[in-house]
Structure formats: C-alpha cells, structure tokens
Design a protein around this motif. Structure first.
Motif, short mmCIF file in Angstrom:
data_model
loop_
_atom_site.label_atom_id
_atom_site.label_comp_id
_atom_site.label_asym_id
_atom_site.label_seq_id
_atom_site.Cartn_x
_atom_site.Cartn_y
_atom_site.Cartn_z
N THR A 300 0.83 -1.20 0.00
CA THR A 300 0.00 0.00 0.00
C THR A 300 0.87 1.25 0.00
O THR A 300 1.89 1.32 0.67
CB THR A 300 -0.91 0.01 1.24
OG1 THR A 300 -1.73 -1.17 1.21
CG2 THR A 300 -1.81 1.24 1.26
N ALA A 301 0.45 2.24 -0.77
CA ALA A 301 1.16 3.52 -0.81
C ALA A 301 1.10 4.19 0.56
O ALA A 301 0.21 3.92 1.37
CB ALA A 301 0.53 4.42 -1.87
N VAL A 302 2.04 5.08 0.81
CA VAL A 302 2.08 5.81 2.08
C VAL A 302 2.22 7.30 1.80
O VAL A 302 2.77 7.72 0.79
CB VAL A 302 3.24 5.33 2.99
CG1 VAL A 302 3.03 3.90 3.43
CG2 VAL A 302 4.58 5.47 2.28
N GLY A 303 1.71 8.11 2.74
CA GLY A 303 1.85 9.56 2.64
C GLY A 303 0.65 10.27 2.06
O GLY A 303 0.57 11.50 2.14
N GLY A 304 -0.29 9.54 1.48
CA GLY A 304 -1.48 10.19 0.93
C GLY A 304 -2.46 10.52 2.03
O GLY A 304 -2.82 9.64 2.82
N ASN A 305 -2.89 11.78 2.12
CA ASN A 305 -3.90 12.15 3.11
C ASN A 305 -5.30 12.17 2.51
O ASN A 305 -6.27 12.54 3.16
CB ASN A 305 -3.58 13.49 3.77
CG ASN A 305 -3.33 14.60 2.76
OD1 ASN A 305 -3.81 14.55 1.63
ND2 ASN A 305 -2.58 15.61 3.17
N ILE A 306 -5.41 11.75 1.24
CA ILE A 306 -6.71 11.57 0.58
C ILE A 306 -6.91 10.10 0.24
O ILE A 306 -7.93 9.51 0.56
CB ILE A 306 -6.81 12.42 -0.70
CG1 ILE A 306 -6.67 13.91 -0.37
CG2 ILE A 306 -8.14 12.17 -1.41
CD1 ILE A 306 -6.64 14.81 -1.58
N VAL A 307 -5.91 9.49 -0.42
CA VAL A 307 -6.00 8.08 -0.82
C VAL A 307 -4.65 7.42 -0.61
O VAL A 307 -3.60 7.99 -0.97
CB VAL A 307 -6.40 7.93 -2.30
CG1 VAL A 307 -6.32 6.47 -2.74
CG2 VAL A 307 -7.81 8.45 -2.54
N ASN A 308 -4.63 6.22 -0.04
CA ASN A 308 -3.48 5.33 -0.02
C ASN A 308 -4.00 3.96 -0.44
O ASN A 308 -4.79 3.36 0.30
CB ASN A 308 -2.85 5.23 1.37
CG ASN A 308 -1.97 6.41 1.71
OD1 ASN A 308 -1.15 6.83 0.91
ND2 ASN A 308 -2.15 6.97 2.90
N ALA A 309 -3.57 3.45 -1.59
CA ALA A 309 -4.12 2.19 -2.09
C ALA A 309 -3.01 1.30 -2.61
O ALA A 309 -2.00 1.76 -3.14
CB ALA A 309 -5.14 2.44 -3.20
N ALA A 310 -3.20 -0.01 -2.42
CA ALA A 310 -2.30 -1.00 -3.02
C ALA A 310 -2.70 -1.22 -4.47
O ALA A 310 -3.82 -0.89 -4.88
CB ALA A 310 -2.37 -2.31 -2.25
N GLY A 311 -1.79 -1.77 -5.26
CA GLY A 311 -2.11 -2.09 -6.64
C GLY A 311 -2.98 -3.33 -6.74
O GLY A 311 -3.23 -4.04 -5.76
N ALA A 312 -3.45 -3.61 -7.96
CA ALA A 312 -4.27 -4.79 -8.22
C ALA A 312 -3.38 -5.93 -8.69
O ALA A 312 -2.47 -5.75 -9.51
CB ALA A 312 -5.32 -4.48 -9.27
#
Length: 386
Positions: A300-312
């Motif tokens: 999962t991505a880090v640092g996003g204060n709107i969206v943090n999502a892993a890839g598919a």
C-alpha cells in the motif's frame, strides 16, 4: 424618518405634502421646524459619519458620504465571536434574516479543525462549505483569516469564497505538471497548495516455454502499481522536492519471470511502490490442470492524506484439459492492464497508460518459447493552486 403625520393641522393629503391651491381655496401643507430640523440632522449624520465636514455650498456631500460608507463596507464586516468550527459575528445594522446571495465578511478568531458553521447576529448556525460544496478540511481557515462568505438558499449553507492565510483548495489552478521521468520539482511562483497523484510502475509478465505436441505453457499478468493522492501546502513542499518516477516492470525473457515495477515518490512525503511481475513456469501436459499465478500486488502507498491504495494483482493463467487462458494485467487508476493473449503472438501485451500490469501469454501445443510483456511506467502528477 417619516412624514410628520402626528402633528395636528399639518395639512397632509394622502400622507404627503401638497401645495397651496389659491383658485380652489385650499391651503398648502405646513412644514414644522422640528420636522425640517430632524430631516436635516439625519442627512448631516450620514455626511459626518463618512468623515466629511458639512458645507452649505456643496450639494454632492450626501452622495460622497454614501459612496465612502459603501466602500468601507462597515455594515458587512465584523469580528468573529465564536469558537473553532463555530463562527459567529454581530453586524450593525443586525442581519435579521438570510437571503440568497447575501455576502458577509468576518475576521476569524480561531482556525477550523474540520466541518464548520457560521451564524450572523444570533441566527441559526448554517454549514460553512468550500466552493466545492463540501465540508471544510482542517486549517482552511486560520486564526486571523479575513473570511468572505456568501449564503446559498439552494444549499441552505454558507460558502467560503475566500480565507486569507488558510489552506482552502478554492484557489486558482496555476497549472498541472505530469512528470514521467525522475528529477527535481520546483514549485511555480505563487503556489500555495498542491494536489498530488503518485502511481508506481506496473509489473511485467513472464516469458513462456516452448511446447511439444502434448504440452501447453502459460503466464499470469503483472500487477499494477500502488496509488496515492495528497493535498499538501507550500510549506510542506518546500523550495523543491526530488521526484522519482517508478520504471515499468521489465518483460520476462524466455524462461524468466516478469520484472517488478519501480516505486514512484515525492521526496519522503508520498511513496507508491510498483507492482510485482508474474512468475515463470515450465510447460505442462495438456491433460494437467494448471493455475499460473499473476504478479503479486504492491504494498500500500504511504503519505497520501486523501488516498493510499495497493495495486491490483495480475490475473492468473489457467489450463483445463488443453484450454489455455493467459492472465490479464492488473488495472491501475490511470491505465488498463495488458490483455491476456492465448494466440500465437510474438510477445505478451504490455500495460497501457500509467502503472498498469502487462498481460500474460499462452502457448498451445507445438509452439516456440515467447517473452512476456512490460508493465506501464509510473507517474507523478502535481496540480498547483494559488
């Protein structure tokens, strides 16, 4: 101020002054000294309140005074007397009701920490929304902000048109920077906030083995990169940030697995890892059941204060009694995964757009070995707001 209706014998007709009618024998209306003085004093109060010295010879002073008072806007500005998220102000003359399009200003006493309301002159508090008609985010108003608000009857809410010093995302869009290669980002002059979108690179798909008359070989699809969105202030971005754009996952060679996608990042603020490549598998007999794993999803991505999502994850390849189907590449928010090919192509389909995984490829009987496909590269997109 009104006509002197209470004075007996004043001679008003239908509530208004009339002239003397000598022919008809009708007397004209009287103008009492108290009324004349009252009218004059009321007009002089307007002139004096604008800072003008009354002059008998200047017939433009009332107009000048009205213009100066209007420019000062003193009737439309007041100090906030509420608390954080509960803004209140008393205006003179008092606001007795709300009308669509009513514009007011206040100087905020406190920063907001989230959704807020506004109430003039003790009226019922109404939601205070951004220009996007959504609840305020923290620090869109800061202590000491000069705020301009307008009432919307349709929304039954106040819209925050302007807040000095705040982080409101209602500012003018300066430009959009789509960054496809690593480097250094330097903010545009006047930038106050940015909306960033960060997407890691997509994984590649594996190569497949040659087959004989009783074999098939199959590969799954590569995974897509992780994804993040963040709203960041100029203070957080600083004078510059190192931008890393994740490379596309390499196509798997004949007899090899697909490569993972690279990580995209904005300094140490936001990071989005790339997707995994699919693994190489040897050929299997036609009659065997086979499931060929696609690329594993990224962290999962880090640092996003709107969206943090892993890839598919990439779709797996499958064989059922000789019916071979290759896996599709993982889809990203900004790209479609490569299609899974079960025909005799020279190479697997690559990922498209940004951050998607490569499609797998399949061999029927009596086919040569083939390489996999590459994933799509990552990207960093920066929307700059004044």
């Amino acid at each position: 101020m009104d006509y002197p209706k209470s004075v007996p014998g004043i001679g008003l007709v239908n509530g208004k002054f009339v002239n003397e009618d000598v022919v008809g024998g009708l007397p004209g209306s009287l103008i009492p000294a108290t009324w004349g003085n009252g009218v004059t004093d009321e007009l002089l109060n307007v002139v004096k309140s604008a800072g003008l010295e009354p002059s008998e010879s200047d017939a433009t002073q009332l107009l000048q005074a009205i213009r100066k008072i209007s420019q000062a806007g003193e009737d439309k500005h007041a100090a906030d007397i509420g608390a954080a998220n509960l803004y209140m102000a008393n205006y003179a003359p008092a606001i007795s009701g709300l009308k669509d399009g009513l514009v007011l200003r206040f100087t905020a006493a406190n920063a907001n920490t989230g959704a807020s309301t506004f109430a003039p002159n003790g009226l019922q508090p109404k939601p205070l929304l951004s220009l996007a008609s959504s609840a305020l985010r923290p620090s869109e108003i800061v202590g000491g902000s000069l705020c301009s608000v307008v009432y919307s009857a349709a929304l039954d809410s106040w819209l925050l048109v302007y807040a000095s010093g705040g982080n409101a995302n209602s500012g003018r869009l300066l430009g959009i920077k789509t960054i496809t290669s690593s480097g250094v980002y330097v903010p545009t002059t006047g930038m106050k906030n940015v909306l960033v979108k960060v997407l890691g690179g997509g994984g590649g798909s594996a190569g497949i083995a040659a087959t004989n008359g009783s074999q098939v070989s199959i590969a799954g699809g590569g995974a897509s990169g992780s994804y993040a969105e963040a709203w960041l202030s100029a203070a957080v971005m600083g004078v510059s940030q190192v931008i890393t754009v994740g490379a596309k996952g390499a196509a798997g060679p004949v007899g090899g697995s697909g490569g993972p996608g690279g990580t995209s990042s904005i300094g140490s603020l936001v990071s989005a890892p790339g997707g995994g490549g699919s693994l190489y598998s040897e050929a299997i007999t036609v009659s065997s059941f086979g499931l060929f794993t696609g690329g594993y999803p990224s962290n999962t991505a880090v640092g996003g204060n709107i969206v943090n999502a892993a890839g598919a994850a990439g779709s797996p390849g499958i064989n059922v009694s000789g019916s071979a189907l290759a896996g599709h590449g993982g889809v990203s928010p900004l790209g479609g995964g490569g299609y899974g090919s079960s025909v005799a192509l020279s190479q697997a389909a690559p990922g498209t757009g940004y951050g998607s995984g490569a499609g797998g490829i399949a061999n029927a009987t009596n086919q040569p070995s083939r390489p996999g496909g590459p994933g799509a590269p990552g990207v960093v997109i920066i929307y700059e707001y004044a």
